[in-house]
Every structure is written in structure tokens, then in C-alpha cells.
Design a protein around this motif. Structure first.
Motif, PDB file in Angstrom:
ATOM      1  N   CYS A 145      -1.799 -22.482 -45.290  1.00 35.89           N
ATOM      2  CA  CYS A 145      -1.086 -21.363 -45.920  1.00 35.89           C
ATOM      3  C   CYS A 145      -2.058 -20.513 -46.710  1.00 35.89           C
ATOM      4  N   SER A 146      -1.709 -19.231 -46.876  1.00 31.49           N
ATOM      5  CA  SER A 146      -2.559 -18.311 -47.631  1.00 31.49           C
ATOM      6  C   SER A 146      -1.705 -17.443 -48.534  1.00 31.49           C
ATOM      7  N   GLU A 151      -6.814 -19.874 -49.015  1.00 33.55           N
ATOM      8  CA  GLU A 151      -6.030 -20.729 -48.134  1.00 33.55           C
ATOM      9  C   GLU A 151      -5.987 -22.153 -48.676  1.00 33.55           C
ATOM     10  N   GLU A 169       3.239 -17.170 -50.258  1.00 35.32           N
ATOM     11  CA  GLU A 169       2.319 -17.597 -49.216  1.00 35.32           C
ATOM     12  C   GLU A 169       2.853 -17.251 -47.828  1.00 35.32           C
ATOM     13  N   THR A 172      -0.740 -19.519 -42.027  1.00 41.03           N
ATOM     14  CA  THR A 172      -1.816 -18.900 -41.258  1.00 41.03           C
ATOM     15  C   THR A 172      -2.377 -19.809 -40.168  1.00 41.03           C
TER      16      THR A 172
END
Length: 304
Positions: A145-146, A151, A169, A172
Motif C-alpha cells: 500500500c502507498s 509504501e 492509502e 499498489t
């Protein structure tokens, strides 16, 4: 005169097409609850049409962010799947077909081909009830996740248990570890979906599993998971831990059946109750473990 299934709002959502994760998250932070991050949109559309979620003012498309639709392999042989990659493209990828056959099988049993051409793997996981989740759980998948700048990576099981943080978030990546079984091991895996008809149907119960048996018939590894309907899929960790190092036997199968029935957090709906779902999940998992026992469970295994 025909009547529409749902009343469209007077003003349709604005559609935005950022070209980077950072830009997408800036938009999400700007509009908050008035916006939705979207890839294929097949799951979200059903929620809008059924009145389960309001149609937002802004749709932030992830389709123009190349990294979210890619597929790469790292130095450890782990496959990194972009969450916006559609199920049809995932199924056609030769690397995925060779190393993640169970995931390809699960994709093939989701909806119809026209839906799989749009639906993304990330959207299936983001729903937290998707039919791909049991397979990804037994494959020890990781979620990346970012927040647009940094990340973080965490196990899918941990991500499912964490609070939903779509405001802060975006997913990704989905990382799937792949490793060939040891020469002295026999590997078995399964995915089964029970629906109200044979094809193109929502699941009532989905189960997945991966087992490795040594030459002496003992379990060297086992991962089993269940989901379906509105249930959040989960692994049966206690049962797995107790089974490691044991030989498959009637006693162990009875133990697994009892544990799955007790631990599966099934959710009832108008079509199937909790007890039915629990019983079905336990029956399916134990049936597949029995088949593995037949094929490679050692001298004490039953013969067909």
C-alpha cells in the motif's frame, strides 16, 4: 414504458485520470468521501446499482498508472502483480499460468468473460470478500500500500484484519511468493467454489488449500482457507499448526473438519444459513485433504 432499475443522479460523477500514485492520492485527499479510487469498477457498480453505496462526485481512475497494471518477478522469484491488472490478462500471462495455476483457476470461476475483461485483481481483494482471497491467503500473498509518498508491505491476512484506510492509502501491489516443492515432497492444491448455479454466480462458499506431504505421508506444510458470500475469508491457523508433522489419518481429518466448522466465520443471507456454509466449507476441505491422502499419503493411505 420501462422503469430504470435505479435512478441516476442529475449530475454524473467527474472522471479523473491521474498518471501516478502520488497524483491519485492528492486527488483522494482533496475530495475525501466525495471520491472513489476505481480500476475496473465492476464490484463498485453493483453496489451503486443496489443502493449499497452512494455514487460519488469524483471517480479517480487508476487505469493510466502503468505500475498498477504491470506484472514483474523479483530476485527471489516472487511475482508482483499490479492491482489494476484485469483478471483476463492475469489468466493469459504465461508466467502466472506456470507458477500460480491455482490463482488462474480461481479467476476463471469469477463472473463471465466480459466481466473478467474489466474486473481487476485489486478490486476483488479490496472488496474484502472476493473469491480470489482464499487462494491468495494460502499462497501467503503480501499487500503493498502507498499513501502517495511511502509504501508499506503487510501480509494479506493482516491487511484483512486491519481497519479500512482507503482515504489514506491505495493498494499498489500484490506479491505472491512462488517456490517449487522439495524433491522428497508431494504437493497438492485445490480451489472449489459453491454457487447457486453452475456458472456466472456469486459464491456461497469458496475454499482453497495447499498441502505438501513427505515420502512417509506426514504433512510438511498445510494452508487452508475459506470464504464466500459476505464472509471475510480467513486461514485456519490453529488447525494448520496442529496438523504439521502428522500423518493424514481419519482422526486428523475429523479434527480438521471439526475445526473448520467451528472457526469459519460464515455470514447468512436469504439463500444460505451459517450452519450450511460452515458444513459445506468443512466438507469440501476435508474431502480434498482425503484425496491428497489417497494420492500420496504413504503406506496407511486409503486406496480408491
Amino acid at each position: 414504458m420501462s422503469v430504470p432499475l435505479y435512478q441516476l443522479p442529475e449530475q454524473q460523477p467527474s472522471v479523473w485520470q491521474p498518471t501516478s500514485v502520488a497524483e491519485a492520492m492528492r486527488m483522494k485527499h482533496k475530495w475525501g468521501d466525495d471520491s472513489v479510487l476505481i480500476a475496473g469498477g465492476t464490484w463498485l457498480r453493483t453496489r451503486w446499482e443496489n443502493g449499497l453505496s452512494p455514487l460519488p462526485q469524483h471517480l479517480i481512475s487508476l487505469g493510466n498508472i502503468p505500475s498498477l497494471s504491470g506484472l514483474t518477478v523479483d530476485s527471489l522469484g516472487h511475482i508482483h502483480i499490479g492491482p489494476a491488472l484485469c483478471l483476463a490478462d492475469l489468466m493469459k500471462n504465461e508466467l502466472v499460468r506456470q507458477r500460480c495455476g491455482l490463482l488462474v483457476q480461481a479467476c476463471s470461476e469469477i463472473a463471465a468473460p466480459s466481466v473478467r475483461n474489466l474486473a481487476s485483481i485489486g478490486g476483488n481483494v479490496m472488496s474484502r470478500t472476493g473469491d480470489l482471497i482464499p487462494v491468495l491467503l494460502v499462497m501467503d500473498a503480501q499487500i503493498i500500500c502507498s499513501d502517495g509518498q511511502n509504501e508499506r508491505s503487510l501480509a494479506l491476512a493482516e491487511w484483512l484484519e486491519s481497519p479500512i484506510s482507503s482515504q489514506n492509502e491505495v493498494m499498489t501491489g500484490i506479491v505472491v511468493p512462488t517456490a517449487a516443492p522439495l524433491k522428497e515432497e508431494s504437493k497438492y492444491e485445490f480451489y472449489l467454489k459453491v454457487g447457486r448455479r453452475e456458472a456466472f454466480t456469486p459464491s456461497v462458499v469458496t475454499v482453497a488449500g495447499r498441502l505438501s506431504l513427505g515420502k512417509d505421508g506426514t504433512l510438511t506444510s498445510i494452508a487452508i482457507a475459506a470464504g464466500g458470500g459476505s464472509a471475510v475469508p480467513a486461514r485456519f491457523k490453529d488447525q494448520e499448526a496442529a496438523a504439521i508433522g502428522q500423518s493424514l489419518s481419519k482422526e486428523l481429518l475429523k479434527y480438521l473438519h471439526k475445526g473448520v466448522f467451528a472457526e469459519f466465520d460464515a455470514v447468512a443471507d436469504d439463500y444460505a444459513g451459517v450452519t450450511y456454509r460452515k458444513q459445506t466449507a468443512a466438507n469440501l476441505i476435508v474431502s480434498e485433504c482425503y484425496k491428497a491422502w489417497q494420492k500420496g499419503g504413504g503406506a496407511d493411505a486409503p486406496r480408491s
